[in-house]
Structure formats: structure tokens, C-alpha cells
Motif scaffolding. Structure first.
Motif, PDB file in Angstrom:
ATOM      1  N   ILE A 259     -66.523  12.268  93.053  1.00 41.64           N
ATOM      2  CA  ILE A 259     -65.160  11.768  93.243  1.00 41.64           C
ATOM      3  C   ILE A 259     -65.126  10.302  92.817  1.00 41.64           C
ATOM      4  CG2 ILE A 259     -63.350  11.325  94.977  1.00 41.64           C
ATOM      5  CD1 ILE A 259     -64.987  13.434  96.772  1.00 41.64           C
ATOM      6  N   VAL A 260     -64.029   9.912  92.156  1.00 43.10           N
ATOM      7  CA  VAL A 260     -63.848   8.500  91.834  1.00 43.10           C
ATOM      8  C   VAL A 260     -62.641   7.981  92.597  1.00 43.10           C
ATOM      9  CG1 VAL A 260     -63.040   6.944  90.008  1.00 43.10           C
ATOM     10  CG2 VAL A 260     -64.938   8.485  89.570  1.00 43.10           C
ATOM     11  N   TRP A 261     -62.811   6.848  93.264  1.00 45.03           N
ATOM     12  CA  TRP A 261     -61.663   6.180  93.896  1.00 45.03           C
ATOM     13  C   TRP A 261     -61.344   4.946  93.074  1.00 45.03           C
ATOM     14  CZ3 TRP A 261     -63.063   2.565  98.545  1.00 45.03           C
ATOM     15  CH2 TRP A 261     -62.060   1.586  98.692  1.00 45.03           C
ATOM     16  N   LEU A 262     -60.079   4.866  92.681  1.00 46.73           N
ATOM     17  CA  LEU A 262     -59.612   3.774  91.846  1.00 46.73           C
ATOM     18  C   LEU A 262     -58.831   2.772  92.696  1.00 46.73           C
ATOM     19  CD1 LEU A 262     -59.967   4.064  88.816  1.00 46.73           C
ATOM     20  CD2 LEU A 262     -57.572   4.721  88.652  1.00 46.73           C
TER      21      LEU A 262
ATOM     22  N   MET B 218     -69.086  23.438 112.181  1.00 44.15           N
ATOM     23  CA  MET B 218     -68.224  22.453 111.520  1.00 44.15           C
ATOM     24  C   MET B 218     -67.641  23.014 110.223  1.00 44.15           C
ATOM     25  SD  MET B 218     -69.203  18.753 110.113  1.00 44.15           S
ATOM     26  CE  MET B 218     -70.589  18.737 111.232  1.00 44.15           C
ATOM     27  N   GLU B 219     -66.400  22.654 109.987  1.00 42.34           N
ATOM     28  CA  GLU B 219     -65.758  23.134 108.768  1.00 42.34           C
ATOM     29  C   GLU B 219     -66.335  22.449 107.526  1.00 42.34           C
ATOM     30  OE1 GLU B 219     -61.284  23.346 107.910  1.00 42.34           O
ATOM     31  OE2 GLU B 219     -61.479  23.903 110.038  1.00 42.34           O
ATOM     32  N   LYS B 220     -66.609  23.270 106.501  1.00 44.46           N
ATOM     33  CA  LYS B 220     -67.143  22.679 105.273  1.00 44.46           C
ATOM     34  C   LYS B 220     -66.000  22.221 104.372  1.00 44.46           C
ATOM     35  CE  LYS B 220     -71.519  24.760 105.507  1.00 44.46           C
ATOM     36  NZ  LYS B 220     -72.516  25.714 105.096  1.00 44.46           N
ATOM     37  N   ALA B 221     -66.244  21.207 103.565  1.00 45.76           N
ATOM     38  CA  ALA B 221     -65.203  20.724 102.651  1.00 45.76           C
ATOM     39  C   ALA B 221     -65.840  19.962 101.496  1.00 45.76           C
ATOM     40  CB  ALA B 221     -64.236  19.808 103.392  1.00 45.76           C
ATOM     41  N   TRP B 222     -65.210  20.035 100.316  1.00 46.95           N
ATOM     42  CA  TRP B 222     -65.781  19.340  99.150  1.00 46.95           C
ATOM     43  C   TRP B 222     -65.835  17.834  99.362  1.00 46.95           C
ATOM     44  CZ3 TRP B 222     -62.299  15.946  96.974  1.00 46.95           C
ATOM     45  CH2 TRP B 222     -60.933  16.230  97.092  1.00 46.95           C
ATOM     46  N   TYR B 223     -64.890  17.317 100.117  1.00 44.71           N
ATOM     47  CA  TYR B 223     -64.880  15.865 100.309  1.00 44.71           C
ATOM     48  C   TYR B 223     -65.886  15.412 101.373  1.00 44.71           C
ATOM     49  CZ  TYR B 223     -61.648  17.349 103.973  1.00 44.71           C
ATOM     50  OH  TYR B 223     -61.076  17.984 105.037  1.00 44.71           O
ATOM     51  N   LYS B 224     -66.528  16.361 102.035  1.00 46.88           N
ATOM     52  CA  LYS B 224     -67.646  15.984 102.906  1.00 46.88           C
ATOM     53  C   LYS B 224     -68.951  16.004 102.122  1.00 46.88           C
ATOM     54  CE  LYS B 224     -65.524  17.730 107.141  1.00 46.88           C
ATOM     55  NZ  LYS B 224     -65.473  18.844 108.119  1.00 46.88           N
ATOM     56  N   GLU B 225     -68.994  16.858 101.104  1.00 50.25           N
ATOM     57  CA  GLU B 225     -70.244  17.059 100.366  1.00 50.25           C
ATOM     58  C   GLU B 225     -70.434  16.056  99.224  1.00 50.25           C
ATOM     59  OE1 GLU B 225     -70.187  21.279  99.442  1.00 50.25           O
ATOM     60  OE2 GLU B 225     -70.058  21.743 101.590  1.00 50.25           O
ATOM     61  N   GLY B 226     -69.341  15.754  98.536  1.00 49.62           N
ATOM     62  CA  GLY B 226     -69.445  14.920  97.332  1.00 49.62           C
ATOM     63  C   GLY B 226     -69.605  13.448  97.658  1.00 49.62           C
TER      64      GLY B 226
ATOM     65  N   PHE C 167     -49.586  15.975 102.455  1.00 47.64           N
ATOM     66  CA  PHE C 167     -51.007  16.201 102.152  1.00 47.64           C
ATOM     67  C   PHE C 167     -51.447  17.647 102.375  1.00 47.64           C
ATOM     68  CE2 PHE C 167     -51.196  11.559 103.445  1.00 47.64           C
ATOM     69  CZ  PHE C 167     -51.174  11.116 102.141  1.00 47.64           C
ATOM     70  N   SER C 168     -50.955  18.259 103.451  1.00 42.02           N
ATOM     71  CA  SER C 168     -51.418  19.611 103.783  1.00 42.02           C
ATOM     72  C   SER C 168     -51.005  20.637 102.726  1.00 42.02           C
ATOM     73  CB  SER C 168     -50.887  20.023 105.153  1.00 42.02           C
ATOM     74  OG  SER C 168     -49.481  20.091 105.088  1.00 42.02           O
ATOM     75  N   LYS C 169     -50.074  20.252 101.870  1.00 45.85           N
ATOM     76  CA  LYS C 169     -49.612  21.203 100.848  1.00 45.85           C
ATOM     77  C   LYS C 169     -50.489  21.199  99.602  1.00 45.85           C
ATOM     78  CE  LYS C 169     -45.013  21.387 102.551  1.00 45.85           C
ATOM     79  NZ  LYS C 169     -43.814  20.581 102.722  1.00 45.85           N
ATOM     80  N   TYR C 170     -51.454  20.295  99.553  1.00 46.95           N
ATOM     81  CA  TYR C 170     -52.319  20.184  98.367  1.00 46.95           C
ATOM     82  C   TYR C 170     -53.787  20.230  98.787  1.00 46.95           C
ATOM     83  CZ  TYR C 170     -48.059  18.644  96.026  1.00 46.95           C
ATOM     84  OH  TYR C 170     -46.792  18.580  95.510  1.00 46.95           O
ATOM     85  N   ASP C 171     -54.650  20.555  97.823  1.00 49.49           N
ATOM     86  CA  ASP C 171     -56.082  20.520  98.091  1.00 49.49           C
ATOM     87  C   ASP C 171     -56.565  19.089  97.852  1.00 49.49           C
ATOM     88  OD1 ASP C 171     -58.726  21.125  98.525  1.00 49.49           O
ATOM     89  OD2 ASP C 171     -59.060  21.857  96.475  1.00 49.49           O
ATOM     90  N   CYS C 172     -56.214  18.196  98.777  1.00 46.34           N
ATOM     91  CA  CYS C 172     -56.551  16.784  98.581  1.00 46.34           C
ATOM     92  C   CYS C 172     -57.147  16.231  99.872  1.00 46.34           C
ATOM     93  CB  CYS C 172     -55.300  15.999  98.210  1.00 46.34           C
ATOM     94  SG  CYS C 172     -54.116  15.863  99.557  1.00 46.34           S
ATOM     95  N   PHE C 173     -57.666  15.031  99.809  1.00 44.67           N
ATOM     96  CA  PHE C 173     -58.140  14.426 101.059  1.00 44.67           C
ATOM     97  C   PHE C 173     -57.663  12.986 101.182  1.00 44.67           C
ATOM     98  CE2 PHE C 173     -61.614  11.293 100.719  1.00 44.67           C
ATOM     99  CZ  PHE C 173     -61.856  11.309  99.355  1.00 44.67           C
TER     100      PHE C 173
END
Ligand code: ISL
Ligand code: CA
Length: 539
Positions: free
Chosen positions: A47-50, A1-9, A237-243
Motif C-alpha cells: 500500500i502507498v500512502w500519499l 480475529m478478522e483477517k484483512a488486507w490492510y492488516k497484512e500489507g 467507507f463501508s460501501k467500498y473495499d477501503c480502509f
């Protein structure tokens, strides 16, 4: 599985109106959030979601946006927003904004121009000469007449929230520009409000008559949805390091996989709501008694059918949901059940979301006067149920259990006036239990719910198997316990949770050689799980 910061945080959801008021007008604001960054840092969230802070007439507390590129004065201004992004980034916390693009506010310039049939805007919304029979999410008709344009427009939510017409490429192009604007400002991702409603079927307007949401077959995950999401991903979205996390209503694990499969490039994860029906019959206002199995079944179903193919989110609360202790735990075992619920949820596979106040065990409020409730949905439903001849008493009982204001009372910081949220009368009353349940008190107590959440967050950083391991149910048919295993080639975790207020004696215990890494009780008897006891073993 691909790792990602938004899976870990771990994500922390802030409802700005109720988080912290910095200028004492009774309403939480962006400067208030900035003040509390050390709190977020101490908790350990990544991560904070507003929830929305954009310009809005506030018919639905900001989910009705009148300018996507500006901030509502009650919350502050653009420079506050930039400062918030900067200050969060300084302490390595990412910021996710709410993206409400299924509808705008009727005060948005686009709608005003659409009403007047100005150029390209004429077609930015859904207009019909005859109203369709569809009904909306807040009860009542979904098509309303506009006197000026002399046509009916679609609003799946309140009247002031007209649905945008995604079939219009010019609208899509404007939306992409707007999203790019925020990404350029440094925003790290978006929670996409009711995103699986954006595509509508305009060819077969009559809806099948149903008890709720007549017409929903014409917009729930309608096929064009996938086309539009893919396009957003490709162009923006694919142009940025975002989720992106999509709020998707009435979806199955199969839809979940379609929407989050990395190959398809649509969304990174979705919120699904099947487990939110554990205490109701499909519609939250038709309350039924909670049974642990009704929570376990959907959660394990999503684990078993989405893991390895897509990506899950893990949540029990939000600004739309009553507090989880009232629903799935027990006020009599307040701390134990709060910790058990967190254990049960956050060791599954998916990105964890904590809703403000959940980490200190905030509970529902219970207002006797309808006027004390502020939520537009609560008031709409009250009117609708009165029309349906429900007694006032019966409706108030439902509201006390279900109203979205249960999760929206001000954050309880300490035991001073207004729970330290504000010096002035808050926009929504503070829960009177703030003297007992508050951040200051829990900071001092090493066994508090807050410190238990901190432990969970730390463990996630120590044991990657919590993030990436496979999931398997154990003793699935057990009506009292929720037990599961997380594992990879070399590590194993066992999570044991008692959902009852009684001791539960197990007939076997197979974890003698495992290490106990977390529990909500100080002493544990191998075979007996105490009321709402939770344990996590590692090998
Ligand atoms: O709480 C609900 C109504 O009973 C949900 O159905 C909710 O309306 C649905 O999950 C969509 O929620 C989102 O969009 C709404 C907004 O009011 C909610 O706050 C938001 O989370 C319209 O923008
Ligand atoms: Ca304020």
C-alpha cells in the motif's frame, strides 16, 4: 480475529514534494512517483500512502487544501493522478490518500463564501464575536480576526487553516460527496489528518490555561467525534473495499480501542503518538535524553491494551517527525541501529508504516541558517521562542533536533547531483550525506538496510503469526533490551533487541531449539548481544 488486507500489507508513506522530481523544477511530483513504482514493487510494499497533492496555497505544504477535488499544479493534474492509481493497481499496490478534513485552506471557496455569509456556507467554519483563549498546535493564538466578516475564526494550525464546523450537517454532506468522488476514482483508503480534533465543544468556550494547547479539553476526542466517524463509516467507507487510518493526537489506548473496535465501525486503525515522547517532555520542543524504557513502555502498553480489541499501527517516522536513527539509535552504529529499530517495531502487532527514506537509513539534516528551513511550524516556533527570550543559539539547537524538515529532505536515490532527486536546486536542501546513504548503493549491497527491510517484508508474508499472533513482553523491566514474544496455537516468535552501544551479556538463553530467522549481525553468540543487535527466533 478478522483477517484483512490492510492488516497484512505494509504501507509506504510518500511525501510527494520530496520523493522524485520528474520535470526538474526542484519539487517532487506525481509523475516522479510513477517513475519509481518499480522501486516500490521491489521493496515489496502493498500500500502507498500519499501526503496531500490537492490544490493548495502551500502554507503548510498541502495540509491546507483549497480544492479537495483537484490537484496542485506543482504535483501534476488529475490525469496524472488517475494514471498513478492505474499503474499502482497494475502491480497490485493499493493507494491511500491523505484526507485533511479538520480544516481547509482559507483560500477554499467554502471559506471565501463563509466570510461573506453566503447561504449555507455562513456556518461552515467556527465564527465568534469574541476570540476564545485557545492556543494552537504551531504555537500562538488559535482564534484570528477576519476584517471582512468582522468576527474571529478558529484555526488550530496556521492562520491559513481555518477549522471546519462539523456540527453542520450540510458540511458533513459535502465532505461525504468529496470522499465518494475519490473512492469512485479507485482510491483504496484514507489517512485522516488530525481526525480526533473534528468535533468541538462550542458551549463552554473558555479553555483551561495550560503551557500548551489551552482549550484542548474542548476538542481533543470530544464525544461527538464518535458520532461523526460512525456516520462517515456508515454512509461512505463501508460501501467500498477501503480502509481508514486516523491520525489521532493525545490519545490513550482506551481511546484507541473506542476508535478502532470493529464493532463500533469508526476507523480501522489509528496513529497514536505516545511513543514519540520518548525523547521529550510531552511537547517535542522540550527535549530530554532518550531512554529505551520510554519507548518500550508506551509501545508495549498499546500492544497489551489494544491488541485483540482494536488494531494498531507501527511507525517511527513520518513527514512530521525527525529521523529515528538520530532519536532512538546511534549515528556511530548507523546500519546496526536502523535495522534493530525496524526489527523492534515491525514484529509487533499492527499495520507497519515505512516513511520514505527510512528504508535506507536517512538521517536528520542540520542547517545553520534559519532560512534554510522551510517548514511553517519551525518558523512560527522560532518567533515564539524569541519572544520568550530563548537565545538564538538555543533555539537553533532545538530546531536541528526537532524540525519537521529533518524528515522532509529530498529522497536520496544515488550519488549524482542533488542525490538524483532533481536536476534543479531542490525546494529543500539535500542532506550532504547522500554520497554514503542512497538507494543505488544499497541496492548493490546485500547487507544494506534496504535489503534488511526487504527481508522483514518477505517474512511477514511467510509467517502469519507476525500479523495475527498475540503479544507478550519478556523481561519487561530490563532497561537495555526490548524482548517480546509473538505466538498462536502452533507458532512462536521471539524478538530480542539491544538498545545500547555495548555488548550485553544475558544470564540465560532459552532459545536453543528455535530457528534464527533474522539478525542484523552475521554471527551471533547465544549469550552476548552486540551493540544494537537484533534477532528474531521462530519455533
Ligand atoms: O508535528 C506536529 C506539530 O508539532 C504535530 O503536532 C502535528 O502538527 C500533528 O501531528 C498534526 O499533523 C497533521 O496535521 C497538520 C500538518 O501540519 C501535519 O503535517 C499533519 O501530519 C495540520 O494539517
Ligand atoms: Ca516537479
Amino acid at each position: 480475529m478478522e483477517k484483512a488486507w490492510y492488516k497484512e500489507g505494509i504501507v509506504y508513506q510518500i511525501y510527494p514534494r520530496s520523493f522524485k522530481d520528474s520535470n526538474n523544477d526542484g519539487i517532487g511530483d506525481i509523475k516522479g512517483i510513477i517513475e519509481k513504482i518499480p522501486y516500490l514493487k521491489d521493496l515489496g510494499v502493498a500500500i502507498v500512502w500519499l501526503s496531500p497533492v490537492y490544490k493548495s496555497p502551500m502554507e503548510d505544504n498541502g495540509y491546507d487544501i483549497s480544492d479537495y477535488q483537484d490537484i496542485a499544479p506543482v504535483f501534476g493534474d488529475l490525469s496524472d493522478m488517475k494514471k498513478l492509481i492505474k499503474e499502482l493497481h497494475k502491480v497490485k499496490i493499493k493507494l491511500v490518500m491523505d484526507l485533511v478534513i479538520n480544516h481547509s485552506s482559507s483560500e477554499h471557496d467554502w471559506f471565501k463564501k463563509s466570510v461573506k455569509r453566503v447561504g449555507k456556507y455562513s456556518d461552515y467554519y467556527h465564527w465568534e464575536d469574541k476570540p476564545r483563549n485557545w492556543t494552537g498546535f504551531f504555537g500562538g493564538k488559535a482564534w484570528s480576526y477576519n476584517e471582512e466578516r468582522k468576527q474571529y475564526y478558529l484555526h488550530l494550525f496556521s492562520k491559513g487553516q481555518p477549522d471546519l464546523n462539523w456540527d453542520n450537517p450540510e458540511l458533513r454532506s459535502d465532505i461525504k460527496k468529496m470522499i465518494t468522488y475519490w473512492l469512485e476514482l479507485g482510491v483504496d483508503g484514507f489517512r485522516c489528518d488530525v481526525i480526533n480534533l473534528i468535533a468541538k465543544n462550542n458551549l463552554h468556550p473558555r479553555g483551561r490555561k495550560r503551557l500548551i494547547l489551552t482549550g484542548r479539553e474542548h476538542y481533543l476526542s470530544y464525544p461527538n467525534l464518535h458520532k461523526y466517524l460512525h456516520e462517515l463509516n456508515r454512509d461512505v467507507f463501508s460501501k467500498y473495499d477501503c480502509f481508514t487510518v486516523g491520525e489521532t493526537v493525545f490519545v490513550s489506548p482506551k481511546d484507541g480501542v473506542l476508535l478502532t473496535s470493529p464493532k463500533r465501525k469508526e476507523l480501522d486503525m489509528v496513529f497514536q503518538f505516545e511513543h514519540m515522547d520518548a525523547d521529550n517532555y510531552f511537547v517535542k520542543w522540550f527535549i530530554k535524553k532518550f531512554k529505551p524504557m520510554n519507548l518500550k513502555k508506551p509501545l508495549s502498553n498499546w500492544q497489551n491494551n489494544v491488541n485483540e480489541k482494536g488494531w494498531n499501527t507501527l511507525f517511527l517516522e513520518s513527514h512530521d517527525q525527525p529521523r529515528s536513527i538520530n532519536r532512538f539509535g546511534s549515528l556511530a552504529f548507523h546500519d546496526e541501529s536502523a535495522k534493530m529499530l525496524a526489527t523492534m517495531l515491525y514484529f509487533q502487532q499492527g499495520t507497519p508504516f515505512i516513511y520514505q527514506g527510512q528504508e535506507i537509513g536517512m538521517t536528520n539534516i542540520s542547517f545553520d541558517n534559519l532560512e534554510d528551513y522551510q517548514d511553517v511550524e519551525t518558523h512560527n516556533i522560532y518567533k515564539l521562542m524569541r519572544k520568550m527570550l530563548f537565545s538564538k543559539k538555543r533555539i537553533m539547537k532545538k530546531i536541528k533536533y526537532v524540525s519537521r524538515d529533518n524528515g522532509r529532505t529530498p529522497m536520496q536515490w544515488d550519488d549524482s547531483k542533488n542525490a538524483g532527486f532533481s536536476d534543479q536546486k531542490p525546494w529543500l536542501k539535500v542532506n550532504p550525506n547522500y554520497k554514503d546513504i542512497n538507494v543505488a548503493k544499497e541496492h548493490l549491497d546485500k547487507d544494506s538496510i534496504y535489503n534488511y527491510y526487504k527481508k522483514i517484508i518477505k517474512l511477514r508474508k511467510v509467517y502469519p503469526v507476525i500479523v495475527y499472533g498475540k503479544y507478550r513482553d519478556i523481561d519487561f523491566n530490563n532497561k537495555s533490551l526490548f524482548i517480546y514474544r509473538r505466538y498462536d496455537k502452533t507458532n512462536e516468535l521471539i524478538v530480542l533487541c539491544n538498545f545500547t552501544d555495548k555488548d550485553y551479556t544475558m544470564d540465560k538463553f532459552e532459545y536453543k531449539n528455535h530457528k534464527l530467522i533474522l539478525s542484523n549481525y552475521k554471527e551471533n553468540d547465544d549469550f552476548v548481544l552486540k551493540p544494537y543487535e537484533a534477532r528474531v527466533y521462530y519455533k
